[in-house]
Design a protein around this motif. Structure first.
Motif, PDB file in Angstrom:
ATOM      1  N   LEU A 330       0.842  -1.205   0.000  1.00  0.00           N
ATOM      2  CA  LEU A 330       0.000   0.000   0.000  1.00  0.00           C
ATOM      3  C   LEU A 330       0.875   1.253   0.000  1.00  0.00           C
ATOM      4  O   LEU A 330       0.583   2.238  -0.679  1.00  0.00           O
ATOM      5  N   THR A 331       1.970   1.203   0.741  1.00  0.00           N
ATOM      6  CA  THR A 331       2.895   2.339   0.796  1.00  0.00           C
ATOM      7  C   THR A 331       3.521   2.611  -0.570  1.00  0.00           C
ATOM      8  O   THR A 331       3.791   3.756  -0.932  1.00  0.00           O
ATOM      9  N   LEU A 332       3.729   1.540  -1.329  1.00  0.00           N
ATOM     10  CA  LEU A 332       4.309   1.685  -2.673  1.00  0.00           C
ATOM     11  C   LEU A 332       3.282   2.166  -3.696  1.00  0.00           C
ATOM     12  O   LEU A 332       3.599   2.321  -4.875  1.00  0.00           O
ATOM     13  N   LEU A 370      -8.698  -2.673   8.217  1.00  0.00           N
ATOM     14  CA  LEU A 370      -7.503  -1.824   8.222  1.00  0.00           C
ATOM     15  C   LEU A 370      -7.827  -0.366   8.475  1.00  0.00           C
ATOM     16  O   LEU A 370      -8.835   0.141   7.998  1.00  0.00           O
ATOM     17  N   ASP A 371      -6.896   0.291   9.129  1.00  0.00           N
ATOM     18  CA  ASP A 371      -6.840   1.748   9.141  1.00  0.00           C
ATOM     19  C   ASP A 371      -5.788   2.122   8.091  1.00  0.00           C
ATOM     20  O   ASP A 371      -4.646   1.677   8.185  1.00  0.00           O
ATOM     21  N   LEU A 372      -6.180   2.903   7.099  1.00  0.00           N
ATOM     22  CA  LEU A 372      -5.283   3.140   5.954  1.00  0.00           C
ATOM     23  C   LEU A 372      -4.253   4.240   6.165  1.00  0.00           C
ATOM     24  O   LEU A 372      -3.421   4.493   5.301  1.00  0.00           O
ATOM     25  N   GLN A 373      -4.274   4.891   7.305  1.00  0.00           N
ATOM     26  CA  GLN A 373      -3.324   5.991   7.538  1.00  0.00           C
ATOM     27  C   GLN A 373      -1.869   5.532   7.491  1.00  0.00           C
ATOM     28  O   GLN A 373      -1.563   4.395   7.826  1.00  0.00           O
ATOM     29  N   GLU A 374      -1.011   6.468   7.100  1.00  0.00           N
ATOM     30  CA  GLU A 374       0.433   6.171   7.107  1.00  0.00           C
ATOM     31  C   GLU A 374       1.031   6.584   8.447  1.00  0.00           C
ATOM     32  O   GLU A 374       0.778   7.683   8.942  1.00  0.00           O
ATOM     33  N   GLY A 395       7.884   5.245   7.143  1.00  0.00           N
ATOM     34  CA  GLY A 395       6.435   5.460   7.153  1.00  0.00           C
ATOM     35  C   GLY A 395       5.767   4.345   6.370  1.00  0.00           C
ATOM     36  O   GLY A 395       6.125   4.103   5.217  1.00  0.00           O
ATOM     37  N   LEU A 396       4.836   3.619   7.001  1.00  0.00           N
ATOM     38  CA  LEU A 396       4.102   2.558   6.293  1.00  0.00           C
ATOM     39  C   LEU A 396       2.611   2.844   6.366  1.00  0.00           C
ATOM     40  O   LEU A 396       2.079   3.191   7.431  1.00  0.00           O
ATOM     41  N   LYS A 397       1.946   2.634   5.230  1.00  0.00           N
ATOM     42  CA  LYS A 397       0.526   2.936   5.121  1.00  0.00           C
ATOM     43  C   LYS A 397      -0.301   1.699   5.465  1.00  0.00           C
ATOM     44  O   LYS A 397      -0.057   0.626   4.915  1.00  0.00           O
ATOM     45  N   GLY A 398      -1.260   1.863   6.347  1.00  0.00           N
ATOM     46  CA  GLY A 398      -2.166   0.752   6.632  1.00  0.00           C
ATOM     47  C   GLY A 398      -1.726  -0.061   7.826  1.00  0.00           C
ATOM     48  O   GLY A 398      -0.600  -0.558   7.882  1.00  0.00           O
ATOM     49  N   ARG A 399      -2.632  -0.148   8.803  1.00  0.00           N
ATOM     50  CA  ARG A 399      -2.403  -1.028   9.952  1.00  0.00           C
ATOM     51  C   ARG A 399      -3.630  -1.906  10.131  1.00  0.00           C
ATOM     52  O   ARG A 399      -4.771  -1.422  10.046  1.00  0.00           O
ATOM     53  N   VAL A 400      -3.395  -3.186  10.378  1.00  0.00           N
ATOM     54  CA  VAL A 400      -4.504  -4.099  10.633  1.00  0.00           C
ATOM     55  C   VAL A 400      -4.981  -3.881  12.069  1.00  0.00           C
ATOM     56  O   VAL A 400      -4.180  -3.960  13.006  1.00  0.00           O
ATOM     57  N   LEU A 401      -6.263  -3.611  12.238  1.00  0.00           N
ATOM     58  CA  LEU A 401      -6.814  -3.468  13.589  1.00  0.00           C
ATOM     59  C   LEU A 401      -7.542  -4.737  14.018  1.00  0.00           C
ATOM     60  O   LEU A 401      -7.546  -5.082  15.202  1.00  0.00           O
ATOM     61  N   TYR A 402      -8.174  -5.414  13.069  1.00  0.00           N
ATOM     62  CA  TYR A 402      -8.848  -6.689  13.350  1.00  0.00           C
ATOM     63  C   TYR A 402      -8.477  -7.679  12.259  1.00  0.00           C
ATOM     64  O   TYR A 402      -8.400  -7.308  11.094  1.00  0.00           O
ATOM     65  N   ASN A 403      -8.291  -8.926  12.643  1.00  0.00           N
ATOM     66  CA  ASN A 403      -8.075  -9.966  11.639  1.00  0.00           C
ATOM     67  C   ASN A 403      -8.911 -11.188  11.991  1.00  0.00           C
ATOM     68  O   ASN A 403      -8.891 -11.650  13.140  1.00  0.00           O
ATOM     69  N   PHE A 404      -9.641 -11.689  10.993  1.00  0.00           N
ATOM     70  CA  PHE A 404     -10.506 -12.856  11.179  1.00  0.00           C
ATOM     71  C   PHE A 404     -10.040 -13.981  10.270  1.00  0.00           C
ATOM     72  O   PHE A 404      -9.797 -13.772   9.080  1.00  0.00           O
TER      73      PHE A 404
END
Ligand code: ZN
Length: 433
Positions: A330-332, A370-374, A395-404
Motif C-alpha cells: 500500500l505504501t508503494l 484496516l486503518d489506511l493511515q500512514e 512510514g508505512l501505510k495501513g495497519r490491521v486493527l482486526y483480523n478474522f
C-alpha cells in the motif's frame, strides 16, 4: 442466527459493506447494516476490509530452530499483518522436511499457529523417493534450490535431479518452487562491497531459463520464488505464452529497497538474490503494477540477532517481514484491489485452496479490517521474535486493527485470541477456481 456480523466496513472499491458469517463462511454481503441476530456484532465504523493474506513463502524454522523465529511468534506477526494462511518452507528447521516423519514433526509444531497454515516439502538429491509420502502428508509442493542453499542439510539440485523431481511433482499434481540462481554465474565475495556483483541478474535469469525448460519438458507447475529483476519475469511470461505452467513471485524488499539501501543498512538487508540497483527496483515495481507478477511472498527468514550483525560475509542472509507485506504494498502505491489479487486471490488459485482467497459469499471468512493511515513503523508494533525489521522508522501505510480467520477473531488491536489452526492442502481433486 449469525456467528458474526461486521457492519459498516469499506471495500477496496470504496463501497460500504456489512457481512454475516455462519459456520466459518461468509453467507451474506450487504450494502446496508444487517439487522438479524448474531452471537457477535462488530461495528467496523469505516475501517477498510481486505481479504486475508496468503503468504506462500515463510521460514518459521520450527522444529529445531525456534530461537530463530518459531511458529508461535511468526504466526502472530503474520496474524497482526492480516494473514490467514502461510506456507512454511522445508528448510531452516531441524530436521528439514524431506520425508513423512519430518513432515509429521513440522505439523506438530504448527499446532501453536495463530492462523491456518500449509507446508512445502523439500526436493533435494537425497529425497526424490520420499516425494510421494510428502504429497500423501498434504504438502502443497516441493521447494528446490538450484544454487547452494547455505545449509548442508538441504542440498541443491543439479539440472538432472530437478528434472526427475519435477516429473514426480507433475505426476503428483503438485508444484515445484525453485530458488533460481545458476551456480555457474555466482562468484565468491569478500563482504558488503562485492556481494551484489557476486550474484548478478545473469545468474538469476540463466537459472530461470533452465527451470522453465524443465517445466516445459515435464509439464510440472513451476513456481519461481523471489524473482528480483524484470528480465526474469519476462522470461517466465514468454514461457507461459508458450504453454508452460509457471507462476511468478517477488518479495516486498525487492520493491521497496535498492542496492544503495543495502550499502547503508548492511546485514539487515542481506538476502539472496540480493537487492538490485534503483533502476531495476523501479522496473520490477512497474512489472507488479502492470499485473505481470502473480504473487508477493514475504520470504520472512529471520535469524537470532547475533547472526544478523558483525562480519557481512558470515552473517545470515534473510529478511524479517512477515507482518508488513500488505502495508509495504500500500505504501508503494499498489491499489488495494491489486494488492488483494497479489496477496489473496492469486495465491489461493495457484495453491488450489478451495473456498479461500476472495471476499465473496460461500468463501471462508478470512478478512482483515484496516486503518489506511500512514504511520512510522515502531518496534513495539512488531510481533515476530527478534523484531529486526528493515522497515522500522519508515512510514508505512495501513495497519490491521482486526483480523478474522474462518470467522474467528485472531487479532484485535494488539491482542491475540486463542485459535484452532487448520492445515490447508492443495486440492488435487478440485477444479482450479
Ligand atoms: Zn525463502
Amino acid at each position: 442466527m449469525y456467528d458474526l456480523l461486521v457492519q459498516n466496513a469499506i471495500l477496496p472499491s470504496g463501497e460500504s459493506v456489512s457481512l454475516g458469517v455462519q459456520d466459518e463462511k461468509i453467507t451474506l454481503i450487504s450494502p446496508e447494516p444487517i439487522l438479524d441476530p448474531a452471537r457477535v456484532v462488530l461495528d467496523a465504523d469505516g475501517l477498510t476490509l481486505v481479504s486475508g493474506v496468503i503468504d506462500m513463502h515463510v521460514h518459521f524454522n520450527e522444529p529445531g530452530n525456534t530461537h530463530w523465529e518459531g511458529v508461535f511468534t511468526g504466526s502472530r506477526a503474520f496474524a497482526a499483518g492480516g494473514g490467514c494462511v502461510f506456507v512454511d518452507m522445508p528448510l531452516n528447521s531441524v530436521p528439514t522436511t524431506l520425508d513423512a516423519l519430518s513432515l509429521d514433526l513440522k505439523k506438530q509444531a504448527m499446532g501453536q499457529s495463530q492462523t491456518d497454515y500449509a507446508l512445502w516439502g523439500g526436493l533435494t538429491p537425497i529425497n526424490l523417493d520420499q516425494m510421494p509420502e510428502l504429497a500423501e502428508g498434504g504438502v502443497v509442493g516441493f521447494k528446490a534450490f538450484m544454487s547452494d542453499s547455505g545449509l548442508p542439510e538441504f542440498q541443491n539440485s543439479s539440472v538432472g535431479v530437478l528434472h526427475k523431481g519435477m516429473e514426480t511433482a507433475a505426476a503428483l499434481g503438485l508444484l515445484v518452487a525453485v530458488h533460481a540462481e545458476d551456480p555457474q554465474h555466482l562468484g565468491a565475495y569478500r563482504g558488503l562491497e562485492d556481494f551484489t556483483s557476486s550474484r548478478p541478474t545473469l545468474a538469476e535469469n540463466s537459472a530461470v531459463s533452465i527451470a522453465l525448460e524443465l517445466a516445459k519438458e515435464t509439464g510440472c507447475h513451476l513456481h519461481l520464488v523471489h524473482l528480483s529483476n524484470i528480465e526474469a519475469v519476462m522470461l517466465a511470461l514468454n514461457a507461459r505464452e508458450q504453454g508452460v505452467r509457471v507462476s511468478i513471485e517477488t518479495c516486498p524488499h525487492y520493491l521497496f529497497f535498492n542496492e544503495e539501501d543495502l550499502q547503508k543498512q548492511g546485514v539487515l538487508l542481506k538476502c539472496a538474490p540480493p537487492l538490485r540497483p534503483e533502476v531495476d527496483r523501479k522496473m520490477l515495481l512497474k512489472a507488479v503494477q502492470k499485473g505481470w507478477v502473480d504473487v508477493i511472498g514475504s520470504d520472512h527468514s529471520p535469524a537470532p540477532p547475533e547472526m544478523k550483525r558483525g562480519d557481512f560475509a558470515r552473517a545470515w542472509g534473510g529478511i524479517s517481514s512477515v507482518q508488513t507485506t500488505l502495508s509495504v504494498l500500500l505504501t508503494l502505491g499498489i491499489p488495494l484491489e491489486e494488492a488483494s489479487l497479489l496477496l489473496s486471490e492469486h495465491p489461493a488459485s495457484i495453491l488450489n485452496f478451495q473456498g479461500k482467497g476472495k471476499f465473496a459469499v460461500g468463501f471462508d471468512a478470512d478478512f482483515a479490517l484496516l486503518d489506511l493511515q500512514e504511520k512510522v513503523l515502531e518496534k513495539h508494533e512488531l510481533h515476530d521474535r527478534h523484531r529486526l525489521s528493515p522497515y522500522l522508522s519508515h512510514g508505512l501505510k495501513g495497519r490491521v486493527l482486526y483480523n478474522f480467520v474462518r470467522g474467528h477473531v485472531v487479532y484485535e488491536r494488539g491482542q491475540f485470541s486463542s485459535f484452532q489452526p487448520k492445515h490447508i492442502r492443495f486440492d488435487t481433486a478440485g477444479q482450479r477456481t
